[in-house]
Design a protein around this motif. Sequence first.
Motif, PDB file in Angstrom:
ATOM      1  N   SER A   1      21.570  31.280  22.070  1.00 32.94           N
ATOM      2  CA  SER A   1      20.475  31.251  21.095  1.00 32.94           C
ATOM      3  C   SER A   1      19.149  31.639  21.752  1.00 32.94           C
ATOM      4  O   SER A   1      18.296  32.274  21.116  1.00 32.94           O
ATOM      5  CB  SER A   1      20.356  29.866  20.446  1.00 32.94           C
ATOM      6  OG  SER A   1      20.087  28.874  21.423  1.00 32.94           O
TER       7      SER A   1
ATOM      8  N   GLY B   1      16.016  14.678  14.826  1.00 33.08           N
ATOM      9  CA  GLY B   1      16.446  16.069  14.939  1.00 33.08           C
ATOM     10  C   GLY B   1      16.570  16.731  13.575  1.00 33.08           C
ATOM     11  O   GLY B   1      16.143  17.872  13.389  1.00 33.08           O
ATOM     12  N   ALA B   2      17.144  16.013  12.615  1.00 35.92           N
ATOM     13  CA  ALA B   2      17.292  16.553  11.265  1.00 35.92           C
ATOM     14  C   ALA B   2      15.924  16.773  10.617  1.00 35.92           C
ATOM     15  O   ALA B   2      15.696  17.794   9.961  1.00 35.92           O
ATOM     16  CB  ALA B   2      18.138  15.610  10.412  1.00 35.92           C
TER      17      ALA B   2
ATOM     18  N   ASN C   1      10.879  22.361  21.551  1.00 37.16           N
ATOM     19  CA  ASN C   1      12.143  22.443  20.830  1.00 37.16           C
ATOM     20  C   ASN C   1      13.249  21.629  21.479  1.00 37.16           C
ATOM     21  O   ASN C   1      14.187  21.239  20.830  1.00 37.16           O
ATOM     22  CB  ASN C   1      12.611  23.904  20.747  1.00 37.16           C
ATOM     23  CG  ASN C   1      12.314  24.517  19.407  1.00 37.16           C
ATOM     24  OD1 ASN C   1      11.655  23.905  18.582  1.00 37.16           O
ATOM     25  ND2 ASN C   1      12.784  25.716  19.197  1.00 37.16           N
TER      26      ASN C   1
ATOM     27  N   VAL D   1      11.955  23.627  13.135  1.00 42.71           N
ATOM     28  CA  VAL D   1      12.422  23.804  14.510  1.00 42.71           C
ATOM     29  C   VAL D   1      13.649  24.695  14.491  1.00 42.71           C
ATOM     30  O   VAL D   1      14.535  24.528  13.657  1.00 42.71           O
ATOM     31  CB  VAL D   1      12.735  22.436  15.163  1.00 42.71           C
ATOM     32  CG1 VAL D   1      13.490  22.602  16.462  1.00 42.71           C
ATOM     33  CG2 VAL D   1      11.451  21.672  15.395  1.00 42.71           C
ATOM     34  N   LYS D   2      13.675  25.656  15.392  1.00 40.12           N
ATOM     35  CA  LYS D   2      14.789  26.598  15.455  1.00 40.12           C
ATOM     36  C   LYS D   2      15.379  26.605  16.850  1.00 40.12           C
ATOM     37  O   LYS D   2      14.665  26.532  17.846  1.00 40.12           O
ATOM     38  CB  LYS D   2      14.317  28.003  15.090  1.00 40.12           C
ATOM     39  CG  LYS D   2      13.859  28.114  13.650  1.00 40.12           C
ATOM     40  CD  LYS D   2      13.676  29.550  13.248  1.00 40.12           C
ATOM     41  CE  LYS D   2      13.224  29.765  11.839  1.00 40.12           C
ATOM     42  NZ  LYS D   2      13.300  28.760  10.895  1.00 40.12           N
ATOM     43  N   SER D   3      16.676  26.733  16.909  1.00 46.72           N
ATOM     44  CA  SER D   3      17.384  26.783  18.175  1.00 46.72           C
ATOM     45  C   SER D   3      17.053  28.070  18.914  1.00 46.72           C
ATOM     46  O   SER D   3      17.012  29.142  18.319  1.00 46.72           O
ATOM     47  CB  SER D   3      18.885  26.703  17.890  1.00 46.72           C
ATOM     48  OG  SER D   3      19.610  26.819  19.072  1.00 46.72           O
TER      49      SER D   3
ATOM     50  N   LYS E   1      14.311  19.816  12.140  1.00 49.10           N
ATOM     51  CA  LYS E   1      14.954  21.044  11.652  1.00 49.10           C
ATOM     52  C   LYS E   1      14.423  21.388  10.257  1.00 49.10           C
ATOM     53  O   LYS E   1      14.152  22.547   9.960  1.00 49.10           O
ATOM     54  CB  LYS E   1      16.471  20.864  11.622  1.00 49.10           C
ATOM     55  CG  LYS E   1      17.221  22.161  11.466  1.00 49.10           C
ATOM     56  CD  LYS E   1      18.679  21.981  11.744  1.00 49.10           C
ATOM     57  CE  LYS E   1      19.022  22.923  12.863  1.00 49.10           C
ATOM     58  NZ  LYS E   1      20.382  22.887  13.284  1.00 49.10           N
ATOM     59  N   ARG E   2      14.250  20.376   9.405  1.00 47.21           N
ATOM     60  CA  ARG E   2      13.684  20.619   8.066  1.00 47.21           C
ATOM     61  C   ARG E   2      12.260  21.144   8.164  1.00 47.21           C
ATOM     62  O   ARG E   2      11.797  21.877   7.303  1.00 47.21           O
ATOM     63  CB  ARG E   2      13.694  19.326   7.235  1.00 47.21           C
ATOM     64  CG  ARG E   2      15.058  18.912   6.727  1.00 47.21           C
ATOM     65  CD  ARG E   2      14.961  17.790   5.701  1.00 47.21           C
ATOM     66  NE  ARG E   2      14.296  16.606   6.191  1.00 47.21           N
ATOM     67  CZ  ARG E   2      14.883  15.588   6.822  1.00 47.21           C
ATOM     68  NH1 ARG E   2      16.180  15.627   7.053  1.00 47.21           N
ATOM     69  NH2 ARG E   2      14.189  14.543   7.226  1.00 47.21           N
TER      70      ARG E   2
ATOM     71  N   LYS F   1      19.507  11.554  15.859  1.00 47.96           N
ATOM     72  CA  LYS F   1      19.993  12.483  14.830  1.00 47.96           C
ATOM     73  C   LYS F   1      19.004  12.606  13.685  1.00 47.96           C
ATOM     74  O   LYS F   1      18.760  13.692  13.174  1.00 47.96           O
ATOM     75  CB  LYS F   1      21.356  12.029  14.304  1.00 47.96           C
ATOM     76  CG  LYS F   1      22.477  12.316  15.257  1.00 47.96           C
ATOM     77  CD  LYS F   1      23.818  11.947  14.629  1.00 47.96           C
ATOM     78  CE  LYS F   1      24.929  12.231  15.614  1.00 47.96           C
ATOM     79  NZ  LYS F   1      26.247  11.927  15.060  1.00 47.96           N
TER      80      LYS F   1
END
Length: 179
Positions: free
Chosen positions: A122, A78-79, A69, A86-88, A82-83, A75
Amino acid sequence: MTNSGIPPARTPPPPRRRVLKTNADGSPRKRPVDWEGNEQAVLMRWLLGEKMRGEPVGQLYDVTYHVPNGGQRSKSTGAAMKRQGVKSGVSDLVVMDARGGWFGLYMEFKASPPHTAALAESQREWLAQAENRGFCAVLAVGLEEAKAVLRAYASLPSTRPGREDYRPINIGGTEWRKG
């Protein structure tokens, strides 16, 4: 064009080197060291060694994995991640083995002092969420503490049902079991 009618070969431009940022005095900065990642890699090599030596904690090697993670990404990467889910705050290591009444182990790993990073809110929330759902949730600071946690977890009695009691419940999806 040469006499043979073939254009001369173009030489490629020299490779671009990434320019290191400089300190206030103009000297180049040292490359950052991933202390946590390096120690975690040592932990996984140790766990593999314990498996090869036949130690009880080594049984956890095959069911322990890292959740990638963290790290520096563009960017757009990372985007995209996330889609993809991936979770913080998700813990660094997961042990997929039910022991001592727990469903498994989530371990947030931090490098040994003086390189220990603070636990992010988090990460704290993820550990609490894992524990509330029946997982053993642990923060391990440094290699030796992580080894001790894994040894202690491996010493707990297995809580998996015996194979004779195993009855998979079909909730859909594509069948992956053979036979």
